[in-house]
Design a protein around this motif. Structure first.
Motif, PDB file in Angstrom:
ATOM      1  N   HIS A  29     -11.727 -14.760 -54.490  1.00  0.00           N
ATOM      2  CA  HIS A  29     -13.085 -14.752 -55.090  1.00  0.00           C
ATOM      3  C   HIS A  29     -14.024 -13.893 -54.247  1.00  0.00           C
ATOM      4  N   PRO A  30     -13.797 -12.568 -54.258  1.00  0.00           N
ATOM      5  CA  PRO A  30     -14.636 -11.709 -53.405  1.00  0.00           C
ATOM      6  C   PRO A  30     -16.110 -11.729 -53.801  1.00  0.00           C
ATOM      7  N   GLU A  31     -16.406 -12.169 -55.016  1.00  0.00           N
ATOM      8  CA  GLU A  31     -17.806 -12.204 -55.472  1.00  0.00           C
ATOM      9  C   GLU A  31     -18.544 -13.447 -54.953  1.00  0.00           C
ATOM     10  N   LYS A  32     -17.814 -14.390 -54.341  1.00  0.00           N
ATOM     11  CA  LYS A  32     -18.421 -15.646 -53.864  1.00  0.00           C
ATOM     12  C   LYS A  32     -18.474 -15.686 -52.344  1.00  0.00           C
ATOM     13  N   LYS A  33     -19.380 -16.520 -51.838  1.00  0.00           N
ATOM     14  CA  LYS A  33     -19.404 -16.825 -50.407  1.00  0.00           C
ATOM     15  C   LYS A  33     -18.618 -18.125 -50.227  1.00  0.00           C
ATOM     16  N   VAL A  34     -17.597 -18.085 -49.401  1.00  0.00           N
ATOM     17  CA  VAL A  34     -16.770 -19.278 -49.181  1.00  0.00           C
ATOM     18  C   VAL A  34     -17.165 -19.882 -47.833  1.00  0.00           C
ATOM     19  N   ILE A  35     -17.670 -21.101 -47.883  1.00  0.00           N
ATOM     20  CA  ILE A  35     -18.193 -21.746 -46.661  1.00  0.00           C
ATOM     21  C   ILE A  35     -17.338 -22.970 -46.339  1.00  0.00           C
ATOM     22  N   PHE A  36     -16.745 -22.965 -45.142  1.00  0.00           N
ATOM     23  CA  PHE A  36     -15.925 -24.099 -44.701  1.00  0.00           C
ATOM     24  C   PHE A  36     -16.770 -25.037 -43.838  1.00  0.00           C
ATOM     25  N   LEU A  37     -16.731 -26.336 -44.150  1.00  0.00           N
ATOM     26  CA  LEU A  37     -17.447 -27.328 -43.346  1.00  0.00           C
ATOM     27  C   LEU A  37     -16.614 -27.649 -42.111  1.00  0.00           C
ATOM     28  N   ALA A  38     -17.022 -27.120 -40.990  1.00  0.00           N
ATOM     29  CA  ALA A  38     -16.240 -27.258 -39.758  1.00  0.00           C
ATOM     30  C   ALA A  38     -16.692 -28.511 -39.021  1.00  0.00           C
ATOM     31  N   VAL A  39     -16.031 -29.621 -39.321  1.00  0.00           N
ATOM     32  CA  VAL A  39     -16.391 -30.920 -38.737  1.00  0.00           C
ATOM     33  C   VAL A  39     -15.217 -31.419 -37.901  1.00  0.00           C
ATOM     34  N   GLY A  40     -15.498 -31.932 -36.725  1.00  0.00           N
ATOM     35  CA  GLY A  40     -14.420 -32.511 -35.924  1.00  0.00           C
ATOM     36  C   GLY A  40     -14.654 -32.269 -34.446  1.00  0.00           C
ATOM     37  N   PHE A  41     -13.720 -32.786 -33.649  1.00  0.00           N
ATOM     38  CA  PHE A  41     -13.831 -32.650 -32.200  1.00  0.00           C
ATOM     39  C   PHE A  41     -12.939 -31.497 -31.698  1.00  0.00           C
ATOM     40  N   GLU A  42     -12.599 -31.555 -30.434  1.00  0.00           N
ATOM     41  CA  GLU A  42     -11.809 -30.484 -29.807  1.00  0.00           C
ATOM     42  C   GLU A  42     -10.441 -30.330 -30.485  1.00  0.00           C
ATOM     43  N   THR A  43     -10.024 -31.315 -31.244  1.00  0.00           N
ATOM     44  CA  THR A  43      -8.716 -31.245 -31.904  1.00  0.00           C
ATOM     45  C   THR A  43      -8.722 -30.271 -33.081  1.00  0.00           C
ATOM     46  N   THR A  44      -9.804 -30.264 -33.856  1.00  0.00           N
ATOM     47  CA  THR A  44      -9.821 -29.410 -35.062  1.00  0.00           C
ATOM     48  C   THR A  44     -10.536 -28.082 -34.822  1.00  0.00           C
ATOM     49  N   ALA A  45     -11.379 -28.019 -33.808  1.00  0.00           N
ATOM     50  CA  ALA A  45     -12.145 -26.797 -33.566  1.00  0.00           C
ATOM     51  C   ALA A  45     -11.264 -25.563 -33.310  1.00  0.00           C
ATOM     52  N   PRO A  46     -10.123 -25.681 -32.580  1.00  0.00           N
ATOM     53  CA  PRO A  46      -9.325 -24.479 -32.368  1.00  0.00           C
ATOM     54  C   PRO A  46      -8.803 -23.865 -33.673  1.00  0.00           C
ATOM     55  N   THR A  47      -8.451 -24.705 -34.654  1.00  0.00           N
ATOM     56  CA  THR A  47      -7.949 -24.160 -35.924  1.00  0.00           C
ATOM     57  C   THR A  47      -9.065 -23.427 -36.657  1.00  0.00           C
ATOM     58  N   ALA A  48     -10.274 -23.982 -36.626  1.00  0.00           N
ATOM     59  CA  ALA A  48     -11.397 -23.289 -37.264  1.00  0.00           C
ATOM     60  C   ALA A  48     -11.666 -21.963 -36.555  1.00  0.00           C
ATOM     61  N   ALA A  49     -11.577 -21.980 -35.211  1.00  0.00           N
ATOM     62  CA  ALA A  49     -11.789 -20.738 -34.450  1.00  0.00           C
ATOM     63  C   ALA A  49     -10.713 -19.708 -34.799  1.00  0.00           C
ATOM     64  N   ALA A  50      -9.470 -20.170 -34.903  1.00  0.00           N
ATOM     65  CA  ALA A  50      -8.374 -19.247 -35.253  1.00  0.00           C
ATOM     66  C   ALA A  50      -8.582 -18.688 -36.662  1.00  0.00           C
ATOM     67  N   THR A  51      -9.168 -19.488 -37.547  1.00  0.00           N
ATOM     68  CA  THR A  51      -9.433 -19.018 -38.909  1.00  0.00           C
ATOM     69  C   THR A  51     -10.468 -17.886 -38.891  1.00  0.00           C
ATOM     70  N   VAL A  52     -11.470 -18.026 -38.041  1.00  0.00           N
ATOM     71  CA  VAL A  52     -12.470 -16.955 -37.904  1.00  0.00           C
ATOM     72  C   VAL A  52     -11.799 -15.676 -37.398  1.00  0.00           C
ATOM     73  N   LEU A  53     -10.910 -15.816 -36.409  1.00  0.00           N
ATOM     74  CA  LEU A  53     -10.218 -14.629 -35.882  1.00  0.00           C
ATOM     75  C   LEU A  53      -9.353 -13.974 -36.962  1.00  0.00           C
ATOM     76  N   THR A  54      -8.708 -14.819 -37.786  1.00  0.00           N
ATOM     77  CA  THR A  54      -7.881 -14.272 -38.874  1.00  0.00           C
ATOM     78  C   THR A  54      -8.756 -13.563 -39.914  1.00  0.00           C
ATOM     79  N   ALA A  55      -9.894 -14.172 -40.239  1.00  0.00           N
ATOM     80  CA  ALA A  55     -10.809 -13.541 -41.205  1.00  0.00           C
ATOM     81  C   ALA A  55     -11.268 -12.186 -40.691  1.00  0.00           C
ATOM     82  N   GLU A  56     -11.528 -12.128 -39.384  1.00  0.00           N
ATOM     83  CA  GLU A  56     -11.948 -10.842 -38.796  1.00  0.00           C
ATOM     84  C   GLU A  56     -10.826  -9.810 -38.924  1.00  0.00           C
ATOM     85  N   LYS A  57      -9.593 -10.253 -38.617  1.00  0.00           N
ATOM     86  CA  LYS A  57      -8.453  -9.338 -38.689  1.00  0.00           C
ATOM     87  C   LYS A  57      -8.246  -8.827 -40.112  1.00  0.00           C
TER      88      LYS A  57
END
Ligand code: SF4
Length: 361
Positions: free
Chosen positions: A127-155
């Motif tokens: 859906h390139p016409e939409k803004k996709v917003i992920f609710l990044a909620v959680g502690f140190e356990t889930t934050a690395p996956t969200a961070a890795a997702t940002v790195l993948t999006a950049e790549k």
């Protein structure tokens, strides 16, 4: 030969006898992990422990500590026709000040439940016409996956994926609890999953600055009993140290790769916790290099500051000051099917656990 369950029962009985022998005056031990809360209730550990050992639940459920404002902001984004909101399922029923994501979804908002933030990238590509917003909620356990997702999006060169970040860090919350005289915590059962990421050193201040015993614990009933016994030993001998019961999963240094991803993408910030207020350095926000993936930076949105639901004592529950059954709404106006406060929403919420497994002592 004995059945293995008999050995487990005998080991548990031995640990309970030893805890009773070692702890000679009332103590309050706090678990700060929602998974521990549920495991303790499921196994009936509160009932098994001697009366002088009280287990209290702290702010270990990420859904429970997420403040109203965050929900209201997510709801405001979901009402925009150009937005697809992605979230873990347990955020859907959390009450905002006047609505919830499940109510908005029923009313037609494009809100999608994902099991990993990486699924949001597939949605963003489709859906390139939409803004996709992920609710990044959680502690140190889930934050690395969200961070890795940002790195993948950049790549991938994706320019329509964003985080609405409410990631939180456990050690600053422990410090805040220790400055709360009413919580009166004698020792901590530290979270196994969070510790598998951050390791032992971030907890050293508990023993060094506050002289409070702490033990990193696993999630099996015997793990928890052994961790309580380790705390009892420290209390008995007047020691305060940070010990690791969960050595089969938690290396002393944690997970360096996960910590490196966190450090690459985020920086710490002061954030509000439901019930605990603003805690310095307890939140994660995207650092300047990755700020273009931050929904609030790219598409600022203002919501009015909302009061907590009247009579809900979730904030005091999260501090270990009161039990859920001390709340007048518990089991009456507030039940898992119709939660008033966030502590009744998640299966890992203290009020939800008390309701499901019985109030215990
Ligand atoms: Fe809040 Fe419901 Fe818990 Fe009462 S029982 S403190 S209203 S979540």
């Amino acid at each position: 030969m004995k059945h293995p369950s008999e050995n487990i029962r005998e080991a548990a009985a031995h640990l309970i006898r030893e805890i009773d022998r070692l702890v000679t005056k009332p103590v309050r031990l706090m678990e700060v992990c929602g998974t521990h809360t549920v495991a303790i209730f499921k196994a009936g550990i509160r009932h098994l422990l001697p009366p002088q050992v009280e287990l209290v639940s702290g702010p270990g459920c990420p859904v429970c500590v997420t403040p109203h404002d965050f929900l209201d902001t997510a709801i405001a984004y979901s009402r925009r026709p150009d937005v697809i909101l992605t979230t873990f399922g347990d955020m859907l029923r959390v009450p905002g000040s006047s609505s919830s994501l499940s109510a908005e979804k029923a009313a037609g908002a494009d809100i999608r439940v994902v099991y990993s933030p990486l699924e949001s990238l597939d949605i963003a590509r489709a859906h390139p016409e939409k803004k996709v917003i992920f609710l990044a909620v959680g502690f140190e356990t889930t934050a690395p996956t969200a961070a890795a997702t940002v790195l993948t999006a950049e790549k991938l060169g994706l320019n329509n994926f964003y985080l609405l970040s409410a990631h939180k860090l456990v050690p600053p919350a422990l410090r805040a609890l220790l400055t709360d005289q009413e919580a009166k915590v004698t020792g901590f059962l530290l979270p196994g999953h969070v510790s598998a990421v951050i390791g032992i050193p971030p907890y050293h201040f508990l023993a060094e600055e506050y002289q409070v015993p702490a033990v990193i614990a696993g999630f099996e009933p015997l793990d928890i009993l052994q961790a309580v016994w380790m705390l009892a030993q420290q209390i008995h001998s007047g020691r305060a140290a940070v010990e690791n019961q969960y050595t089969r999963v938690v290396p002393p240094e944690g997970n360096p790769r996960a910590r490196q991803v966190l450090a690459q993408v985020y920086e710490t910030t002061n954030v509000a916790w439901r019930g605990l207020g603003v805690i310095p350095g307890s939140g994660l926000q995207l650092n300047p290099q990755y700020r273009s993936f931050d929904a609030l930076t790219r598409y600022p949105i203002q919501v009015e500051k909302a009061a907590e639901p009247a009579a809900c004592r979730c904030g005091e529950v999260l501090r270990g000051r009161v039990k859920p059954s001390d709340c007048l709404l518990f089991g009456k106006a507030c039940i898992p099917e119709h939660p008033v406060g966030s502590c009744m929403v998640s299966v890992e919420g203290t009020c939800a656990a008390w309701y499901k497994y019985g109030t215990g002592r």
